[in-house]
Each structure stands twice: as structure tokens, then as C-alpha cells.
Design a protein around this motif. Structure first.
Motif, mmCIF file in Angstrom:
data_model
loop_
_atom_site.group_PDB
_atom_site.id
_atom_site.type_symbol
_atom_site.label_atom_id
_atom_site.label_comp_id
_atom_site.label_asym_id
_atom_site.label_seq_id
_atom_site.Cartn_x
_atom_site.Cartn_y
_atom_site.Cartn_z
ATOM 1 N N ILE A 18 -21.690 36.878 -85.190
ATOM 2 C CA ILE A 18 -21.184 35.605 -84.690
ATOM 3 C C ILE A 18 -20.110 35.768 -83.618
ATOM 4 O O ILE A 18 -19.936 34.896 -82.763
ATOM 5 N N LEU A 19 -19.364 36.870 -83.612
ATOM 6 C CA LEU A 19 -18.246 37.022 -82.685
ATOM 7 C C LEU A 19 -18.663 36.934 -81.215
ATOM 8 O O LEU A 19 -17.972 36.264 -80.437
ATOM 9 N N PRO A 20 -19.776 37.591 -80.766
ATOM 10 C CA PRO A 20 -20.153 37.453 -79.351
ATOM 11 C C PRO A 20 -20.384 36.013 -78.924
ATOM 12 O O PRO A 20 -20.053 35.637 -77.799
ATOM 13 N N VAL A 21 -20.936 35.188 -79.819
ATOM 14 C CA VAL A 21 -21.172 33.788 -79.483
ATOM 15 C C VAL A 21 -19.853 33.027 -79.418
ATOM 16 O O VAL A 21 -19.615 32.238 -78.498
ATOM 17 N N ILE A 22 -18.987 33.273 -80.381
ATOM 18 C CA ILE A 22 -17.695 32.583 -80.396
ATOM 19 C C ILE A 22 -16.885 32.909 -79.147
ATOM 20 O O ILE A 22 -16.248 32.029 -78.557
ATOM 21 N N THR A 23 -16.919 34.158 -78.716
ATOM 22 C CA THR A 23 -16.135 34.526 -77.536
ATOM 23 C C THR A 23 -16.649 33.835 -76.275
ATOM 24 O O THR A 23 -15.861 33.500 -75.386
ATOM 25 N N GLN A 24 -17.957 33.592 -76.204
ATOM 26 C CA GLN A 24 -18.491 32.877 -75.047
ATOM 27 C C GLN A 24 -18.059 31.413 -75.065
ATOM 28 O O GLN A 24 -17.725 30.836 -74.027
ATOM 29 N N VAL A 25 -18.056 30.812 -76.245
ATOM 30 C CA VAL A 25 -17.581 29.433 -76.360
ATOM 31 C C VAL A 25 -16.071 29.374 -76.113
ATOM 32 O O VAL A 25 -15.566 28.411 -75.526
ATOM 33 N N ALA A 26 -15.363 30.403 -76.519
ATOM 34 C CA ALA A 26 -13.923 30.471 -76.271
ATOM 35 C C ALA A 26 -13.632 30.502 -74.773
ATOM 36 O O ALA A 26 -12.641 29.928 -74.306
ATOM 37 N N GLU A 27 -14.495 31.161 -74.024
ATOM 38 C CA GLU A 27 -14.317 31.196 -72.568
ATOM 39 C C GLU A 27 -14.481 29.802 -71.971
ATOM 40 O O GLU A 27 -13.749 29.413 -71.061
ATOM 41 N N LEU A 28 -15.444 29.041 -72.505
ATOM 42 C CA LEU A 28 -15.628 27.656 -72.061
ATOM 43 C C LEU A 28 -14.390 26.830 -72.404
ATOM 44 O O LEU A 28 -13.929 26.018 -71.592
ATOM 45 N N ALA A 29 -13.838 27.056 -73.592
ATOM 46 C CA ALA A 29 -12.617 26.347 -73.992
ATOM 47 C C ALA A 29 -11.453 26.704 -73.075
ATOM 48 O O ALA A 29 -10.658 25.833 -72.696
ATOM 49 N N ARG A 30 -11.352 27.972 -72.699
ATOM 50 C CA ARG A 30 -10.274 28.384 -71.797
ATOM 51 C C ARG A 30 -10.425 27.724 -70.433
ATOM 52 O O ARG A 30 -9.428 27.311 -69.823
ATOM 53 N N ASN A 31 -11.657 27.614 -69.939
ATOM 54 C CA ASN A 31 -11.886 26.969 -68.645
ATOM 55 C C ASN A 31 -11.400 25.523 -68.629
ATOM 56 O O ASN A 31 -10.977 25.015 -67.590
ATOM 57 N N HIS A 32 -11.490 24.867 -69.796
ATOM 58 C CA HIS A 32 -11.088 23.459 -69.882
ATOM 59 C C HIS A 32 -9.715 23.282 -70.517
ATOM 60 O O HIS A 32 -9.301 22.143 -70.750
ATOM 61 N N HIS A 33 -9.014 24.397 -70.803
ATOM 62 C CA HIS A 33 -7.708 24.331 -71.478
ATOM 63 C C HIS A 33 -7.829 23.497 -72.758
ATOM 64 O O HIS A 33 -6.984 22.641 -73.058
ATOM 65 N N ALA A 34 -8.889 23.759 -73.508
ATOM 66 C CA ALA A 34 -9.200 22.974 -74.705
ATOM 67 C C ALA A 34 -8.947 23.774 -75.973
ATOM 68 O O ALA A 34 -8.923 25.006 -75.967
ATOM 69 N N GLU A 35 -8.776 23.049 -77.069
ATOM 70 C CA GLU A 35 -8.693 23.680 -78.384
ATOM 71 C C GLU A 35 -10.104 24.022 -78.864
ATOM 72 O O GLU A 35 -11.054 23.302 -78.575
#
Length: 269
Positions: A18-35
Motif C-alpha cells: 500500500i505504501l507506493p500508492v499512498i506516496t503517490q496520493v501524498a504527492e497530489l496532496a502536497r501539490n494542493h497543500h491539502a491534508e
């Protein structure tokens, strides 16, 4: 300018892939400064003893602590690598209703689902959990299709074009699409061919206009047949081209503005 995405919700299963998927979604969150909100949803019936219908449901506290510890470890990794705020929770109940209730409670702007980890339907004639969440979600939904063990970056995204210009979806993904050189598939349902006199064609061309200022973005337009409903058709198309993600659902603001454009279109026509 008002932020589009403040909170991203992602249901997870806690395994090694699951970690590789979470890190990709985390990158999307970082792009939007989102939680980023990670939730594990368990079925309490699995842990109940025999003759459970004679006993009250009891949340398995030991399992809850174990899942919370695993989520906390993931949170520490993601926070350290991406510098974003991560919230974690463990809840017990029916998967899809629990997920949607949690999305409403935190006022999520985006739900990210991983198809390979979404619970499967028990009866084929009933709507899958995936279809149900997409139809009833209070916010946008991104469905990821690649197996969670594959750590490759996103390359293809499918964006349905229905009766409005999906501005919110475009603004959500455009920065990521540009940075990763993703191919955007704009897909509508209209019997297999575009008709310039239909509203679908109008909204498709308007969507292309929104993408033009983005620069060198590869876009493909497709008209597909309606098989077992729009959602099922879009899901099948995304699977057929081995897309990384399907973006569905719309925000209320986007829907309202799109209705106004639709009215103007038919008045001018």
C-alpha cells in the motif's frame, strides 16, 4: 484564490504493497497543500464468535490498536517525506456507508480509491462498492487502477465529459498531469460518434479550450457506447486502456456554473 482541495480521503488496507500508492496520493496532496486522511474500515462480523446474532456487536479493541499502530507508522513516513498533514482513523462497519459518512464528517473534497483494494460485491447483479461510492460521493472521486505493488508514476487519466465542463477535475489534476507528462483522455457517451449539434460535443470543445493554456498536454477524445450505465462504461474504458486513474463526480459550484453554460449554449443554438 480559493483552494480547490483541502482534504483528501483515502481508504486503505494495511499490507506491504500500500505504501507506493499512498506516496503517490501524498504527492497530489502536497501539490494542493491539502491534508491527507487515511482510514482503515473493518468488518466487525469477521471477529465475532459463533451465534453472534445472540450477542451485541463488540469492536475488536486489540485489532483496532494494531491497525492504528500500522497507520501511525505510515503517517510518520508520509509526513517526513512530503511535509503534509496526515490524519489516520480506524472505523468498523459496512465499508461503503462508513466511507461516505466519514467523507461527510471531515468535509472531504476528494476521495481516492484503489480498485484492487476496494471490497468486491457479493452478488454480480448488484452495484459494486466502487460504483456505489462514485454515484453517492459528496465530492470528487479518483479511482486508481494500477496494482498497488506497481510503483510507476501515473501516465494516463480518464476524465468523463457529461453535461458540463469538468473544471474542478481539470484544476485538480492539471499540475500533476503536466509534471508527469500524463495523457488526458476526455471521454463522452454518445453512441460511438461525435455529433457537432449535441451538448456533449459543445462541452467537449469547451473542455479542450480549458486545457489549451496548459501548454504541451497530450489529449485524446473518445466517444464510447453506453453499456450498463455511464459509470460502468467509464470504468470499463479506463480498464481497457490500462489507465492509471478515472476522475469522476463534481462539486456543487462547478455543477451550477456548468448549468448556466448549458443554458446559454441552447439559447444560442
Amino acid at each position: 484564490m480559493e483552494k480547490l482541495i483541502n482534504r483528501i480521503l483515502m481508504p486503505v488496507i494495511l499490507d506491504a504493497d500500500i505504501l507506493p500508492v499512498i506516496t503517490q496520493v501524498a504527492e497530489l496532496a502536497r501539490n494542493h497543500h491539502a491534508e491527507l486522511h487515511l482510514i482503515y474500515i473493518g468488518n466487525p462480523a469477521i471477529y465475532q464468535p459463533k451465534l453472534s446474532w445472540l450477542q451485541p456487536k463488540v469492536t475488536p479493541l486489540a485489532i483496532t490498536r494494531e491497525k492504528m499502530e500500522l497507520l501511525w507508522t505510515l503517517k510518520e513516513i508520509v509526513c517526513s517525506d512530503f511535509g503534509i498533514t496526515v490524519h489516520t482513523s480506524v472505523e468498523w462497519g459496512k465499508w461503503r456507508s462508513t466511507l461516505l459518512s466519514h467523507a461527510e464528517s471531515i468535509q472531504a473534497d476528494l476521495i481516492v480509491l484503489n480498485e484492487s483494494t476496494t471490497p468486491k460485491r457479493k452478488f454480480r447483479l448488484l452495484k459494486s462498492h466502487l460504483e456505489y461510492v462514485i454515484e453517492n460521493s459528496p465530492c470528487q472521486v479518483i479511482t486508481l487502477f494500477q496494482n498497488s505493488s506497481i510503483a510507476e508514476r501515473w501516465k494516463q487519466v480518464v476524465i468523463p465529459i457529461t453535461d458540463f465542463v469538468p473544471e474542478l477535475r481539470l484544476q485538480t489534476i492539471i499540475e500533476t498531469a503536466i509534471s508527469k507528462k500524463m495523457k488526458i483522455h476526455l471521454v463522452t457517451i454518445n453512441g460511438g460518434e461525435f455529433d457537432k449539434h449535441t451538448s456533449d460535443f459543445y462541452f467537449l470543445t469547451e473542455t479542450l479550450k480549458r486545457l489549451k493554456p496548459a501548454g504541451n498536454v497530450q489529449v485524446e477524445c473518445r466517444c464510447i457506447a453506453n453499456n450498463f450505465g455511464p459509470i460502468d462504461s467509464f470504468l470499463n474504458y479506463a480498464r481497457s486502456i490500462k489507465a492509471d486513474m478515472l476522475m469522476t463526480k463534481m462539486g456543487l459550484t462547478e455543477k451550477s456554473s456548468s448549468r448556466l453554460k448549458e443554458m446559454n449554449f441552447f439559447l444560442d443554438y
